[in-house]
Design an enzyme around this catalytic site. Structure first.
Site, PDB file in Angstrom:
ATOM      1  N   GLU A  48      16.724   9.275  70.834  1.00 55.03           N
ATOM      2  CA  GLU A  48      17.841  10.143  70.450  1.00 55.03           C
ATOM      3  C   GLU A  48      18.637  10.506  71.687  1.00 55.03           C
ATOM      4  O   GLU A  48      18.078  10.913  72.693  1.00 55.03           O
ATOM      5  CB  GLU A  48      17.338  11.438  69.803  1.00 55.03           C
ATOM      6  CG  GLU A  48      16.968  11.299  68.375  1.00 55.03           C
ATOM      7  CD  GLU A  48      16.709  12.665  67.728  1.00 55.03           C
ATOM      8  OE1 GLU A  48      16.958  13.717  68.349  1.00 55.03           O
ATOM      9  OE2 GLU A  48      16.244  12.653  66.589  1.00 55.03           O
ATOM     10  N   ASP A  78      22.764  11.558  68.478  1.00 51.78           N
ATOM     11  CA  ASP A  78      22.514  12.900  67.959  1.00 51.78           C
ATOM     12  C   ASP A  78      23.745  13.785  68.163  1.00 51.78           C
ATOM     13  O   ASP A  78      24.562  13.541  69.051  1.00 51.78           O
ATOM     14  CB  ASP A  78      21.312  13.491  68.692  1.00 51.78           C
ATOM     15  CG  ASP A  78      20.693  14.669  67.974  1.00 51.78           C
ATOM     16  OD1 ASP A  78      21.005  14.899  66.792  1.00 51.78           O
ATOM     17  OD2 ASP A  78      19.876  15.371  68.603  1.00 51.78           O
ATOM     18  N   GLU A 133      22.306  16.405  59.648  1.00 51.42           N
ATOM     19  CA  GLU A 133      21.365  17.360  60.231  1.00 51.42           C
ATOM     20  C   GLU A 133      21.640  18.770  59.719  1.00 51.42           C
ATOM     21  O   GLU A 133      22.778  19.101  59.399  1.00 51.42           O
ATOM     22  CB  GLU A 133      21.518  17.409  61.753  1.00 51.42           C
ATOM     23  CG  GLU A 133      21.070  16.193  62.479  1.00 51.42           C
ATOM     24  CD  GLU A 133      21.166  16.402  63.987  1.00 51.42           C
ATOM     25  OE1 GLU A 133      20.141  16.219  64.643  1.00 51.42           O
ATOM     26  OE2 GLU A 133      22.250  16.729  64.489  1.00 51.42           O
TER      27      GLU A 133
END
Length: 183
Positions: A48, A78, A133
């Protein structure tokens, strides 16, 4: 190392704590220097990297990321949408997924403009799998699913758990495919 959402819920993610300048992007760092056997092979690990870290030194960063993906590791961008990235640069990254930043989702249930931005990011995708997310409500989960988000991550799905509890949760998830509560 942390666990992340991928096609396999047991796929570990390596998220650098040095978010702005990950050591594996520095000059002279080669994956072979840090070789560690990975059960199931390197394709079982996702690195990530924030979009901001990927943009700090584009030439060196792209070279380092290519070396990591060349040995089979997967790359996840991310916090997508939280930085000032260039879409033309992002499309060059050898990533397999982007993770929409939770800030994009904060008011998706009540703001038409927030919903449109998220929908555009999902549809744009740049050929990456899209992970949303920070999903904290069933309403958000259903909305994101309807917009085409391929994967969801957040407290509504599963809060952080000790390893034994996580294993029990994963077993239950295997027995009832799909997101619990959505299907």
């Amino acid at each position: 190392m942390t666990w992340c959402s991928t096609s396999s819920p047991e796929t570990p993610c390596v998220a650098s704590s040095a978010r702005r300048h990950p050591p594996f992007l520095s000059k002279g760092c080669r994956p072979s220097q840090h070789a560690v056997p990975i059960p199931g092979g390197p394709g079982q690990v996702i690195i990530e990297l924030t979009e901001t870290a990927a943009m700090d030194d584009p030439h060196t960063g792209l070279k380092g990321l290519k070396e990591l993906t060349d040995i089979g590791l997967k790359l996840s961008i991310d916090d997508f949408g939280a930085g000032y990235s260039s879409l033309s640069y992002l499309k060059k990254l050898p990533a397999s997924e982007i993770k929409l930043d939770r800030a994009l989702l904060q008011d998706i249930e009540t703001s038409e403009s927030a919903r449109m931005i998220v929908e555009t990011a999902i549809r744009m995708g740049l050929g990456y799998q899209v992970v949303a997310e920070g999903v904290e409500t069933e309403k958000s989960a259903r909305l994101l699913e309807s917009l085409g988000a391929e994967m969801l991550q957040g407290y509504w799905i599963c809060s952080p758990k000790p390893l034994l509890e996580l294993r029990a949760w994963l077993e239950l998830e295997r027995e009832t495919p799909g997101l619990q509560g959505l299907h």
